[in-house]
Motif scaffolding. Structure first.
Motif, short mmCIF file in Angstrom:
data_model
loop_
_atom_site.label_atom_id
_atom_site.label_comp_id
_atom_site.label_asym_id
_atom_site.label_seq_id
_atom_site.Cartn_x
_atom_site.Cartn_y
_atom_site.Cartn_z
N GLU A 288 0.81 -1.21 0.00
CA GLU A 288 0.00 0.00 0.00
C GLU A 288 0.85 1.27 0.00
OE1 GLU A 288 -3.33 0.11 2.70
OE2 GLU A 288 -3.41 -2.08 2.82
N GLN A 289 2.17 1.11 0.00
CA GLN A 289 3.07 2.26 -0.07
C GLN A 289 3.26 2.63 -1.54
OE1 GLN A 289 3.99 4.04 2.41
NE2 GLN A 289 3.46 2.67 4.13
N THR A 290 2.26 3.31 -2.09
CA THR A 290 2.20 3.57 -3.54
C THR A 290 2.57 5.00 -3.91
OG1 THR A 290 -0.16 4.01 -3.29
CG2 THR A 290 0.49 1.77 -3.90
N LEU A 291 3.17 5.74 -2.97
CA LEU A 291 3.56 7.11 -3.28
C LEU A 291 4.64 7.12 -4.36
CD1 LEU A 291 3.77 8.64 0.32
CD2 LEU A 291 1.84 8.69 -1.26
N ILE A 292 4.61 8.16 -5.22
CA ILE A 292 5.58 8.31 -6.30
C ILE A 292 6.39 9.58 -6.06
CG2 ILE A 292 5.85 8.53 -8.81
CD1 ILE A 292 3.00 7.33 -9.04
N ASP A 293 7.72 9.49 -6.32
CA ASP A 293 8.61 10.66 -6.20
C ASP A 293 8.43 11.34 -4.84
OD1 ASP A 293 9.48 10.21 -8.82
OD2 ASP A 293 7.87 11.46 -9.65
#
Length: 581
Positions: free
Chosen positions: A112-117
Motif C-alpha cells: 500500500e506504499q504507492t507514493l511516487i517521487d
C-alpha cells in the motif's frame, strides 16, 4: 423565489469573476492554499496519468503531514502521509487519538506504499514534503478524488514524528480542476455542538467545523456557558495546558472524573484571592467546603505555570498539568469526563453554577453531560417524605387521639402506618446505599448519610420495641400498669418523638443536598420546595401539639367527671343504706 435569486447572484458573480480574473487551472499550474500562517499546501493535477502531486511547506524544522478522511473529518481511521527531513514520506493508518504515538498510528504494509517521487527536505529553514499519489474518480472514503475531499493537516514540534503541535481539518473541492475554497478554521466546540458540513448562500463550501472564536487563546475552545470559556492545548511532552475564563470575579475550577460524578474526581481550583491554583480531591456532596474538598498533598501539587488573576472584569486561570500521574485520574487523548464550576465570589465555597461534560481532546468536540441518577435520588426523597412527613406523624396522631376511636381501632391504625413507614424507610436506605455505590462515592461521609444510618437502626429498634412491649392491663379490670409497662411507654414515646424530629431535619438536609448535586442551589425551585416543606411540617407539628394538649385536657376532664360521678354514686349508696337502717 430564493433559489432564483441565488442563481441570479451566482451568475452575476461568475460574470464578474470571468471579466476580472481567470480561474486557476490546477492541471497546468500549482494551486496554492495557505493552511496556516506558517504552512502552505501546493498541488497539481496530472490529468494524463490520473495522479495528483502535493507539496507541503512548513516554516521550520518539524514533521509534516496531510490526512485523507471522510465526511466526519475524524482523525481515527483516516489515511495519512507523514514525513520529516529525517524520515522518508510514508503512508500511515491513523488508529486513535491516543498516546504514545506508536499506538495512535500504524505504517501501511509495503503493497500500500504507492507514493511516487516522495521526498522531504529541510531547505532555507523550511520543511518541504512532496509526493504524487493516484487520483480516484469516485468518492471512495480516505482517498483523494475529483469531487469534494475531506482532509486534515498537521505538523509537529520537532522532526521526530509524534504528537502534533498544530492541526486542523479542511475541505478541498477539485471538481473541474478548480478550487472552490479551503477552510482551515480551528475547531471550536460547544456543549452539544457537532461538526457540520454546510454551504453559504453563495454556494461556497464552508468549514466542516464551527467558526473559531476570536478570543480562543489556545488550540481548542469549549464554550461552557455564555460567561465561561475553556481553552486548551495538548503539548508534546504529555502535558495539557488549560485556561478558564469567567466573566466576573469568582473562584473557578475544572475537574477530571472517571464516571462523570463529582465525588472522587480530581480538580484544579483557583481564585484571585487565594493566588496560585491548586489541585484538590472532591470528597463529598456537602455544603461544608472543608468536608467537600481536600487539598492534595505537596508532592502531588505538580501544576506548572499556574496563575489566576482578575483582569478587565474577568477571572482567568491558566495551568499546565501532567496528563498521567500516579494515584490521579488520567487525562487521555480520547473522550474525558470532566466537570466545570465557578463560585459566587473569590472565596472558595459552594458553586454558583456547575455542570458535567465530555470532551474529546483530539477533536475539541464536547457535549454536555447530564448528571446521572436524578430520578433515583428524587424517588429517595419522595419516599422519605411519605414515610416521615406523612405516615409517621399520622401514626403518632392516631395514638394521641385514641379517645376518638372505639376499642383498639387507634392501635390498628398506629401499627399499619408505622409498618408502612418502616417498609418505605428500608427502600429509602437501599436506594441511598445502592446509588452512592454506583456513583463511586464513599458511604456515610456526611451528616445526612450518618443521620440516615442512625435513623435506620433506631427505627428498626423502635419497631421491635413495639412488638415486644409489656402487657397492658384491661381498662375495665381495675388493674394498675406495671412498672415495666410505664417505663416502656415513656421510652417508646421518647424514641418516637426523637425519630420524628430527626426525620424533619433529615428531609430538609436532603433537599439541600439534592439542590447541590443538581445545580439548583439558590434557585427558585429550591426555595419553593423548602417553603412548601416547612409549611407542611409546621402544620403537622401544630396538629400534634394542639391535638396532644386538647386530648390531654379532654381526658383529664373526663377522668374528673368520672371521679365526681363515682363519689356521688358512693354517697347515694351510703345514704340509701342509712335510710334502710
Amino acid at each position: 423565489m430564493r433559489a432564483l435569486t441565488n442563481t441570479a447572484l451566482s451568475f452575476l458573480a461568475a460574470l464578474a469573476a470571468a471579466s476580472s480574473t481567470t480561474a486557476t487551472d490546477c492541471s497546468n499550474n500549482y494551486c496554492e492554499n495557505q493552511l496556516a500562517d506558517n504552512y502552505l499546501l501546493r498541488y497539481k493535477l496530472n490529468e494524463p496519468d490520473g495522479t495528483i502531486t502535493m507539496e507541503l511547506i512548513y516554516d521550520g524544522d518539524a514533521w509534516v503531514g496531510i490526512a485523507f478522511s471522510d465526511s466526519s473529518l475524524s482523525m481515527s481511521g483516516s489515511s495519512a502521509v507523514l514525513a520529516s527531513a529525517e524520515t522518508t514520506p510514508q503512508r500511515y493508518r491513523l488508529v486513535a487519538p491516543i498516546l504514545p504515538v506508536e499506538s495512535a498510528m500504524i505504517v501501511m504494509p509495503p503493497e500500500e506504499q504507492t507514493l511516487i517521487d516522495a521526498s522531504c527536505v529541510l531547505k532555507d529553514g523550511q520543511t518541504v514534503m512532496k509526493f504524487t499519489t493516484a487520483l480516484l474518480t469516485d468518492e471512495t472514503p480516505f482517498a483523494i478524488s475529483l469531487g469534494k475531499n475531506y482532509l486534515l493537516w498537521a505538523y509537529g514540534s520537532s522532526p521526530t514524528i509524534g504528537y502534533h503541535a498544530n492541526r486542523s481539518p479542511f475541505t478541498l473541492n477539485l471538481e473541474a480542476n478548480s478550487v472552490d475554497t479551503v477552510s482551515t478554521a480551528f475547531p471550536t466546540a460547544s456543549p452539544g455542538g457537532a461538526i457540520e458540513d454546510d454551504e453559504d448562500e453563495d454556494g461556497m463550501d464552508q468549514a466542516s467545523t464551527p467558526a473559531p472564536r476570536t478570543d480562543c487563546s489556545l488550540d481548542f475552545c469549549v464554550s461552557l456557558t455564555d460567561d465561561y470559556l475553556l481553552a486548551y492545548s495538548v503539548n508534546g511532552d504529555s502535558t495539557i495546558t488549560m485556561e478558564l475564563t469567567y466573566d466576573g470575579n469568582a473562584w473557578v475550577g475544572v475537574a477530571f472524573s472517571e464516571n462523570g460524578n463529582m465525588v472522587g474526581s480530581d480538580a484544579v481550583i483557583g481564585s484571585p484571592d487565594v493566588g496560585t491554583p491548586q489541585k484538590y480531591r472532591l470528597k463529598a456532596l456537602v455544603v461544608d467546603t472543608d468536608a467537600a474538598i481536600q487539598l492534595m498533598p505537596t508532592e502531588e501539587q505538580t501544576l506548572t505555570d499556574a496563575t489566576v488573576e482578575f483582569k478587565d472584569g474577568q477571572t482567568v486561570m491558566k495551568f499546565t498539568k501532567i496528563m498521567k500521574e500516579p494515584n490521579q485520574i488520567e487525562i487521555n487523548m480520547g473522550s474525558n469526563n470532566m466537570l466545570w464550576a465557578y463560585g459566587y465570589s473569590p472565596t472558595i465555597g459552594i458553586h454558583a453554577n456547575k455542570m458535567g461534560f465530555v470532551v474529546n481532546l483530539s477533536s475539541g468536540v464536547s457535549e454536555e453531560q447530564v448528571i446521572p441518577n436524578m430520578s433515583a435520588w428524587l424517588a429517595h426523597g419522595v419516599l422519605a417524605f411519605i414515610a416521615w412527613g406523612v405516615l409517621v406523624p399520622t401514626a403518632v396522631q392516631s395514638s394521641i387521639m385514641r379517645s376518638l376511636f372505639k376499642g383498639p381501632m387507634w392501635f390498628k391504625l398506629h401499627r399499619i402506618f408505622n409498618t408502612t413507614a418502616m417498609a418505605l424507610t428500608v427502600a429509602v436506605f437501599a436506594i441511598g446505599v445502592a446509588f452512592t455505590n454506583r456513583e463511586g462515592g464513599l458511604h456515610f461521609t456526611n451528616s445526612h448519610e450518618r443521620m440516615g444510618l442512625a435513623m435506620f437502626i433506631l427505627a428498626i429498634l423502635q419497631v421491635l420495641d413495639g412488638v415486644k412491649r409489656p402487657h397492658a392491663p384491661d381498662p375495665n379490670s381495675g388493674e394498675e400498669k406495671t412498672t415495666s409497662r410505664r417505663a416502656w411507654e415513656v421510652g417508646h414515646r421518647l424514641g418516637g418523638v426523637t425519630l420524628l424530629a430527626c426525620g424533619f431535619w433529615q428531609m430538609d438536609a436532603g433537599i439541600k443536598l439534592y439542590a447541590t448535586k443538581y445545580n439548583s442551589v439558590g434557585s427558585s425551585q429550591e426555595h419553593s420546595v423548602s417553603i412548601a416543606y416547612w409549611v407542611w411540617i409546621g402544620f403537622v407539628v401544630a396538629m400534634l401539639v394542639i391535638g396532644g394538649l386538647y386530648f390531654k385536657f379532654l381526658r383529664s376532664k373526663m377522668e374528673s367527671v368520672n371521679q365526681n360521678e363515682g363519689r356521688k354514686n358512693t354517697a347515694q349508696e351510703e345514704g340509701d343504706v342509712e335510710a334502710d337502717a
